[in-house]
Write a protein that holds these residues in place. Structure first.
Motif, PDB file in Angstrom:
ATOM      1  N   ASP A  94     -13.898  -7.503  -0.361  1.00 21.95           N
ATOM      2  CA  ASP A  94     -13.975  -8.032  -1.718  1.00 21.95           C
ATOM      3  C   ASP A  94     -12.608  -8.394  -2.284  1.00 21.95           C
ATOM      4  O   ASP A  94     -12.442  -9.418  -2.921  1.00 21.95           O
ATOM      5  N   SER A  95     -11.624  -7.543  -2.099  1.00 22.20           N
ATOM      6  CA  SER A  95     -10.308  -7.834  -2.658  1.00 22.20           C
ATOM      7  C   SER A  95      -9.189  -7.173  -1.855  1.00 22.20           C
ATOM      8  O   SER A  95      -8.863  -6.013  -2.067  1.00 22.20           O
TER       9      SER A  95
ATOM     10  N   ARG B 237     -21.564   2.810   6.922  1.00 23.18           N
ATOM     11  CA  ARG B 237     -21.618   2.092   5.645  1.00 23.18           C
ATOM     12  C   ARG B 237     -21.637   3.057   4.459  1.00 23.18           C
ATOM     13  O   ARG B 237     -21.059   2.794   3.424  1.00 23.18           O
ATOM     14  N   ARG B 238     -22.333   4.192   4.633  1.00 21.85           N
ATOM     15  CA  ARG B 238     -22.413   5.139   3.526  1.00 21.85           C
ATOM     16  C   ARG B 238     -21.145   5.981   3.398  1.00 21.85           C
ATOM     17  O   ARG B 238     -20.910   6.602   2.372  1.00 21.85           O
ATOM     18  N   SER B 239     -20.351   5.988   4.450  1.00 17.27           N
ATOM     19  CA  SER B 239     -19.182   6.871   4.446  1.00 17.27           C
ATOM     20  C   SER B 239     -18.031   6.246   3.677  1.00 17.27           C
ATOM     21  O   SER B 239     -18.094   5.103   3.240  1.00 17.27           O
ATOM     22  N   LEU B 240     -16.994   7.002   3.551  1.00 18.07           N
ATOM     23  CA  LEU B 240     -15.771   6.533   2.909  1.00 18.07           C
ATOM     24  C   LEU B 240     -15.224   5.298   3.632  1.00 18.07           C
ATOM     25  O   LEU B 240     -14.788   4.341   3.008  1.00 18.07           O
ATOM     26  N   PHE B 241     -15.353   5.305   4.951  1.00 19.41           N
ATOM     27  CA  PHE B 241     -14.856   4.171   5.724  1.00 19.41           C
ATOM     28  C   PHE B 241     -15.646   2.907   5.371  1.00 19.41           C
ATOM     29  O   PHE B 241     -15.073   1.819   5.235  1.00 19.41           O
TER      30      PHE B 241
ATOM     31  N   VAL C  17     -16.075  -2.607   2.708  1.00 17.55           N
ATOM     32  CA  VAL C  17     -16.596  -3.531   1.712  1.00 17.55           C
ATOM     33  C   VAL C  17     -15.520  -3.854   0.680  1.00 17.55           C
ATOM     34  O   VAL C  17     -15.348  -5.009   0.275  1.00 17.55           O
ATOM     35  N   ALA C  18     -14.774  -2.823   0.279  1.00 14.38           N
ATOM     36  CA  ALA C  18     -13.709  -3.032  -0.704  1.00 14.38           C
ATOM     37  C   ALA C  18     -12.680  -4.022  -0.162  1.00 14.38           C
ATOM     38  O   ALA C  18     -12.242  -4.938  -0.859  1.00 14.38           O
TER      39      ALA C  18
ATOM     40  N   ARG D 187       0.986   4.412  -2.683  1.00 11.52           N
ATOM     41  CA  ARG D 187       0.973   5.828  -2.330  1.00 11.52           C
ATOM     42  C   ARG D 187       2.145   6.579  -2.942  1.00 11.52           C
ATOM     43  O   ARG D 187       2.059   7.774  -3.198  1.00 11.52           O
TER      44      ARG D 187
ATOM     45  N   GLU E  80      -9.577  -8.041 -10.086  1.00 14.31           N
ATOM     46  CA  GLU E  80      -9.650  -7.824  -8.642  1.00 14.31           C
ATOM     47  C   GLU E  80     -10.477  -6.580  -8.375  1.00 14.31           C
ATOM     48  O   GLU E  80      -9.977  -5.579  -7.864  1.00 14.31           O
ATOM     49  N   LEU E  81     -11.730  -6.652  -8.746  1.00 13.28           N
ATOM     50  CA  LEU E  81     -12.609  -5.512  -8.479  1.00 13.28           C
ATOM     51  C   LEU E  81     -13.129  -5.587  -7.050  1.00 13.28           C
ATOM     52  O   LEU E  81     -13.057  -6.631  -6.407  1.00 13.28           O
ATOM     53  N   PHE E  82     -13.672  -4.474  -6.575  1.00 13.41           N
ATOM     54  CA  PHE E  82     -14.454  -4.523  -5.349  1.00 13.41           C
ATOM     55  C   PHE E  82     -15.866  -4.908  -5.786  1.00 13.41           C
ATOM     56  O   PHE E  82     -16.726  -4.068  -6.029  1.00 13.41           O
TER      57      PHE E  82
ATOM     58  N   HIS F 210       0.825  -1.213   0.000  1.00 11.06           N
ATOM     59  CA  HIS F 210       0.000   0.000   0.000  1.00 11.06           C
ATOM     60  C   HIS F 210       0.860   1.264   0.000  1.00 11.06           C
ATOM     61  O   HIS F 210       0.475   2.296  -0.513  1.00 11.06           O
TER      62      HIS F 210
ATOM     63  N   LEU G  20      -4.271   1.620   0.242  1.00  9.61           N
ATOM     64  CA  LEU G  20      -4.933   1.602   1.543  1.00  9.61           C
ATOM     65  C   LEU G  20      -4.341   0.503   2.418  1.00  9.61           C
ATOM     66  O   LEU G  20      -3.992  -0.570   1.943  1.00  9.61           O
TER      67      LEU G  20
ATOM     68  N   VAL H 123     -13.275   4.669  -4.240  1.00  4.74           N
ATOM     69  CA  VAL H 123     -12.302   4.161  -3.273  1.00  4.74           C
ATOM     70  C   VAL H 123     -10.891   4.558  -3.714  1.00  4.74           C
ATOM     71  O   VAL H 123     -10.057   4.948  -2.900  1.00  4.74           O
TER      72      VAL H 123
ATOM     73  N   TYR I 107      -7.146  -3.718  -2.600  1.00  3.66           N
ATOM     74  CA  TYR I 107      -7.205  -2.712  -1.529  1.00  3.66           C
ATOM     75  C   TYR I 107      -5.813  -2.137  -1.284  1.00  3.66           C
ATOM     76  O   TYR I 107      -5.645  -0.924  -1.180  1.00  3.66           O
TER      77      TYR I 107
ATOM     78  N   ARG J 274     -17.236   2.243   2.529  1.00  2.00           N
ATOM     79  CA  ARG J 274     -16.839   1.765   1.205  1.00  2.00           C
ATOM     80  C   ARG J 274     -15.538   0.991   1.307  1.00  2.00           C
ATOM     81  O   ARG J 274     -15.335  -0.028   0.658  1.00  2.00           O
ATOM     82  N   ARG J 275     -14.648   1.493   2.163  1.00  2.48           N
ATOM     83  CA  ARG J 275     -13.362   0.804   2.299  1.00  2.48           C
ATOM     84  C   ARG J 275     -13.532  -0.567   2.924  1.00  2.48           C
ATOM     85  O   ARG J 275     -12.866  -1.529   2.524  1.00  2.48           O
TER      86      ARG J 275
ATOM     87  N   GLU K 174     -10.491   8.366  -3.173  1.00  2.00           N
ATOM     88  CA  GLU K 174     -10.453   8.780  -1.766  1.00  2.00           C
ATOM     89  C   GLU K 174      -9.295   8.167  -1.017  1.00  2.00           C
ATOM     90  O   GLU K 174      -9.166   8.378   0.187  1.00  2.00           O
TER      91      GLU K 174
ATOM     92  N   ALA L  97     -24.552   5.042   8.837  1.00  2.96           N
ATOM     93  CA  ALA L  97     -23.751   6.186   8.402  1.00  2.96           C
ATOM     94  C   ALA L  97     -22.346   5.734   8.045  1.00  2.96           C
ATOM     95  O   ALA L  97     -21.754   6.190   7.061  1.00  2.96           O
TER      96      ALA L  97
ATOM     97  N   SER M  91     -21.414  11.733   4.203  1.00  5.38           N
ATOM     98  CA  SER M  91     -22.311  10.587   4.234  1.00  5.38           C
ATOM     99  C   SER M  91     -23.596  10.890   5.005  1.00  5.38           C
ATOM    100  O   SER M  91     -24.476  10.049   5.085  1.00  5.38           O
TER     101      SER M  91
ATOM    102  N   LEU N 174     -19.323  -3.512  -4.788  1.00  5.31           N
ATOM    103  CA  LEU N 174     -19.550  -2.077  -4.951  1.00  5.31           C
ATOM    104  C   LEU N 174     -19.923  -1.769  -6.406  1.00  5.31           C
ATOM    105  O   LEU N 174     -19.605  -2.531  -7.311  1.00  5.31           O
TER     106      LEU N 174
ATOM    107  N   LEU O 120     -16.134  12.745   6.411  1.00  9.21           N
ATOM    108  CA  LEU O 120     -17.198  11.801   6.727  1.00  9.21           C
ATOM    109  C   LEU O 120     -18.564  12.457   6.621  1.00  9.21           C
ATOM    110  O   LEU O 120     -19.568  11.801   6.408  1.00  9.21           O
TER     111      LEU O 120
END
Ligand SMILES: Nc1ncnc2c1ncn2[C@@H]1O[C@H](COP(=O)(O)OP(=O)(O)OP(=O)(O)O)[C@@H](O)[C@H]1O
Ligand SMILES: [Mg+2]
Lengths: 289, 645
Positions: free
Chosen positions: B497-498, B484-488, B493-494, A94, A105-107, A90, B507, A118, B502, B490-491, A121, B482, A135, A110, A132
């Motif tokens: 998934d992979s 779940r909807r936030s950037l955190f 879930v991401a 960066r 390797e998608l998410f 990671h 990240l 992602v 990630y 999304r991360r 951000e 909240a 949201s 989403l 935050l």
């Protein structure tokens, strides 16, 4: 902006160039199999570099070494003059190395848009709590209003990036349900969202039709013209020959040729690697090896 | 010196007990890729079966043959066919859930059929005692030590010398490779389950004969828990290392109990019960990190739709109004002596918050935690002890301290594979439940928590307490949504998934995992504090590790990816524990069988989700890829992205 094709010849030739990435003497063994043997190559800033070779040549393994997913048995990877040996994946990202994957390797759960978000951000750190707020319902709708609208701003950017890879209108599709060609483009958009200095593309063209792969080619040239370094693994020889400034050829883990597309095409060892003993002119333009 | 010898012999015998169950675990894991949490429960069922046969005058030797060579293989085949086949090659949380479900089915069945224990003891297969190095041991002890060593040697030979064994090992290493070599992964996995069941049954019967106390359902089913440590010592793969790990652990437990524990005096908690789990935690920390790998496996699961901000606010308000209506049936003033209905309502809200923490952890981040009830216990403890009990400070500390402990547990273990992480949480839960909570200075049989007093508000009555709990649940649900909807979110879930992708978008997976685990631990601590204040008095048994595991299953069965799943799980769990305690495990186990078919749980089933309207615009699509629009990218890069970055 002048057409990308017109710029391409000026950047070829390597010699006194400006390498953003250097791979030196990288060797990788899997048990008894050597996937890479003493591989050395460099990738210049603002250029598209091709990496080709038959199946199992070690191209994906080399990508894994560069992005830190595979620790080499020996050899070094230098990015912008910095040895990456102890840099975790990671952190490498960066520093500016983005990539796509041959086996996607998608998410997957989403949407296409959120995949790109992602990536966009990823530079936001956890202490930036104000982000935050996007949201919460009351911070949602005010586009273009400074910090409060971070959410919509990022959404807009994500959508533009998706449009940029030809996926306008597909933003809210679940990415794992997309056809392979589109899914590859989502990965590409996600990688570009990080504003990388070097992007590694592992067969981005497979699953695209002729028209789309042509568009991909000009996109890559534009990225290079904009200063990005692109390292492209691709089986579609027409695409490689058209967009690459330099090409490296891997065969059974060895670099057997490097040079301009024309030099590589003419190299007898390359022809042999692709066609075995039989005579021929592979990798011929248009051939899908 | 003679005392030391005696302890050594005792330690080796105990170690052999651990080794037998641990090698069985390793066999199932290497051959099917599944860590069988129900391994001990299979042994328990076998022991009861043996007991039934013997009391019906079947000769002991014949009974053993029937149980171990006929019954156990049959059970193995059934388990593989009914539960495991649909999960072959799944490396996520579902195999963990399914074997935990099997554990609770088997325990539930045993509770219904045999009760919690049988008064009479079994005769050992061979009687008599020996003296070894001046230490008296029974023949049964020798049989066990011999069996442990013989099993270890036999398995080692099988795995390394026969084609079948080599193929068996390949299943876990690379199922795809095995498939291309012509062997059937299903057949291999079935062989593995049969072999595992036989070993579990052998262990169960031998141990039941050795136990000079009564046959106890929980003791037998959870005996294998100590074997976890030995199995992990062998990296779940190496039989010789597992055997060695069992012996080392046995020695450690006996030496510690004999030499160290007395010195701790009355001050130290009784750590010897928790020692295997502390050992497990230590072994886990010493394991190498999992290597990030691009696996190219896409989730095909359709995730449930995430409620928008306004939707969740409206739903929260409606929910709270219903809660107010329910509260009107409760007595307004009387403290304690709450009606059953009131208890069920309170428990629903408290468990509901725990359920929400699991939605965050398992549903969003894909991390299995089996220790949320331990955090509840810590929360209740702080609520009861800080500032005389029932204070706002206690409530805050419950959240903060649990989050901190969560981070401490997660820090060294998030770098491990999902299964090992789940085991680490299990180890922590077990250590807390058996080693720390029973201490009378912690929870013991009962700790007075006291009613909460908030500035300007009195929570003296049942009604007020319930509304406090309902309010906390609603706020927690809003928080989880909240996130779940936030950037955190999304991360999270991401990351699930992979993990490889990630990392390659820059990240840090470890950081994200520690953060989400800490938040979930804080939520569970809050739930525990509120549970305590509603109950007035709590004991160790309120935070039973096994009940905690069953609750996780409830949430998974209802739907671990949604807030409503957490609520329904809490409601049904609270009702069922009140109405039919033994049925709780059966329900959870039966429900888990479903998740092979309905990975999103009951409320994620397609026929149900069709009833829910879809977000307008979710399906909008363009006819073809617009290749011409590729042109836009360069401008995008030059303009807005830089501004945003
Ligand atoms: N994780 C691994 N374990 C063992 N062997 C591996 C592993 N990854 C790759 N290999 C082997 O290393 C060699 C190089 O593989 P690699 O995937 O890098 O080739 P490639 O050039 O990307 O091929 P393709 O064109 O098919 O994508 C192959 O022989 C492959 O079987
Ligand atoms: Mg490849």
């Amino acid at each position: 902006m002048p057409p990308a094709d017109a710029l391409a010849p000026e950047r070829t030739g390597g010699g006194g160039s400006d390498p953003v990435l250097e791979v030196r003497g990288v060797t990788v063994h899997f048990g008894g199999v050597s996937a890479l043997t003493d591989v050395t190559l460099s990738v210049d800033r603002g250029s598209v570099t091709g990496l080709i070779g038959p199946n199992g040549a070690g191209k994906t393994t080399l990508f894994n070494v560069i992005s830190g997913l595979q620790v080499p048995n020996s050899g070094v990877v230098v990015f912008e003059g910095r040895d990456l040996a102890r840099v975790r994946p990671h952190r490498r990202a960066r520093l500016g190395i983005a990539r796509t994957f041959q086996r996607l390797e998608l998410f997957g759960s989403l949407t296409a848009e959120d995949n790109v978000r992602v990536g966009l951000e990823s530079s936001i750190r956890w202490w930036q709590w104000h982000r935050l707020r996007a949201s919460f319902p009351w911070a949602r709708d005010e586009a273009g209003d400074g910090a409060r609208a971070t959410g919509s701003r990022v959404v807009g950017l994500a959508d533009r990036l998706l449009a940029g890879v030809g996926l306008a209108g597909h933003e809210s599709e679940q990415s794992s349900a997309m056809p392979t060609g589109s899914a590859r483009m989502v990965e590409l958009a996600r990688a570009l969202a990080m504003q990388p200095k070097l992007v590694l593309l592992d067969e981005p063209g497979s699953g695209l039709d002729e028209h789309e792969s042509e568009a991909l080619g000009s996109l890559l040239q534009r990225l290079a013209a904009d200063g990005m370094a692109v390292l492209l693994v691709e089986h579609d020889m027409e695409l490689v020959m058209r967009v690459c400034d330099r090409v490296h050829v891997l065969d059974f883990g060895h670099i057997i040729a490097s040079g301009t597309p024309d030099e590589v095409r003419a190299d007898p060892r390359v022809q042999k690697a692709y066609l075995g003993a039989s005579a021929g002119s592979a990798p011929a333009a248009g051939g899908d090896v | 010196m003679s005392q030391f010898l005696e302890f050594t012999v005792l330690g080796l015998i105990l170690g052999s007990v651990y080794a037998i169950s641990a090698t069985g675990l390793v066999v199932t894991y290497t051959t099917s890729g599944v860590f069988n949490f129900a391994h001990g429960a299979v042994g328990m069922i076998a022991a009861y079966g043996y007991w039934e046969l013997v009391t019906h005058h079947v000769p002991a030797a014949l009974a053993m043959v029937l149980i171990i060579l006929v019954g156990a293989p049959l059970l193995g085949v059934i388990i593989e066919w009914l539960l495991m086949r649909r999960l072959l090659g799944d490396t996520g949380e579902r195999p963990i859930m399914v074997t935990l479900g099997l554990l609770s089915i088997l325990i539930g069945m045993a509770l219904v059929v045999f009760g919690e224990n049988r008064g009479d003891t079994l005769n050992p297969l061979v009687g008599g005692t020996f003296r070894i190095l001046g230490v008296g041991v029974t023949s049964q002890d020798l049989v066990i030590a011999g069996a442990a060593a013989a099993i270890a040697v036999a398995l080692r030979v099988l795995f390394h010398s026969f084609r079948l064994g080599v193929a068996l090992r390949a299943v876990v290493d690379d199922p795809e490779l095995l498939a291309t070599s012509g062997a059937s992964p299903v057949a291999m996995s079935r062989t593995g389950w049969v072999l595992g069941s036989v070993l579990a049954a052998l262990a169960g019967v031998l141990l039941a004969q050795q136990q000079q106390t009564s046959l106890d359902t929980y003791t037998l089913a959870l005996l294998v828990v100590s074997g976890f440590a030995a199995a992990v010592f062998g990296r779940l793969r190496s039989v010789p290392l597992t055997y060695a790990g069992g012996l080392v652990l046995g020695l450690a437990v006996i030496y510690f109990g004999s030499y160290a524990q007395p010195h701790l005096g009355s001050w130290g908690p009784d750590l010897s019960a928790a020692l295997p789990m502390i050992f497990l935690f230590g072994v886990l920390i010493a394991l190498p990190s999992v290597r990030l790998r691009a696996v190219g496996k896409l989730t095909t699961l359709r995730p449930p739709r995430v409620a928008s901000g306004w939707e969740s606010l409206v739903a929260a308000a409606a929910f709270f109004l219903v809660a107010v209506a329910c509260s009107l049936t409760l007595s307004g003033t009387v403290v304690g002596g709450n009606s059953s209905f009131g208890v069920v309502l309170d428990h629903t809200m408290a468990y509901g918050i725990v359920g929400l923490s699991l939605v965050l952890l398992i549903g969003y981040a894909g991390q299995v935690s089996l220790c949320q009830f331990a955090f509840m216990g810590i929360g209740a403890f702080l609520m009861g002890k800080v500032a005389g009990g029932g204070s706002l400070l206690g409530l805050l500390l419950a959240v903060v301290v649990c989050a901190a402990i969560g981070a401490l547990i997660a820090l060294p273990t998030v770098r491990l594979r999902g299964l090992y992480f789940a085991l680490a949480t299990f180890a922590f839960a077990d250590a807390a439940y058996t080693g720390i909570f029973p201490d009378t200075r912690v929870l013991g049989q009962g700790l007075n928590v006291g009613q909460i007093v908030l500035p300007g508000l009195s929570f003296g009555g049942n009604r007020a307490v319930f509304l406090l709990l309902a309010g906390a649940f609603v706020l927690s649900a809003l928080l989880v949504l909240a996130i779940r909807r936030s950037l955190f979110g999304r991360r999270l879930v991401a990351l699930q998934d992979s993990p490889a992708a990630y990392a390659t978008v820059g990240l840090n997976a470890a950081f994200t995992k520690v953060a989400v685990f800490a938040i979930a631990a804080g939520l569970a601590g809050l739930a525990g504090a509120l549970y305590g204040t509603a109950a007035g008095i709590v004991g160790t048994s309120d935070f039973d590790i096994f009940t905690g595991v069953i609750f996780v299953l409830f949430v998974v069965v209802w739907g671990v990816r949604t807030v409503s799943g957490a609520f329904l799980a809490a409601l049904s769990f609270a009702v069922l524990t009140h109405v039919w305690t033994n049925g709780v495990g059966l329900f959870a186990g039966a429900g888990i069988v479903l998740i092979g078919w309905a990975p999103n749980g009951i409320i994620g089933m397609t026929w149900l989700s069709r009833l829910v309207p879809h977000r307008p615009g979710a399906g909008r699509r363009a006819s073809t890829h617009d290749a011409a629009s590729l042109v836009g990218v360069v401008d995008t890069r030059e303009g807005d992205i830089r501004a945003a970055g």
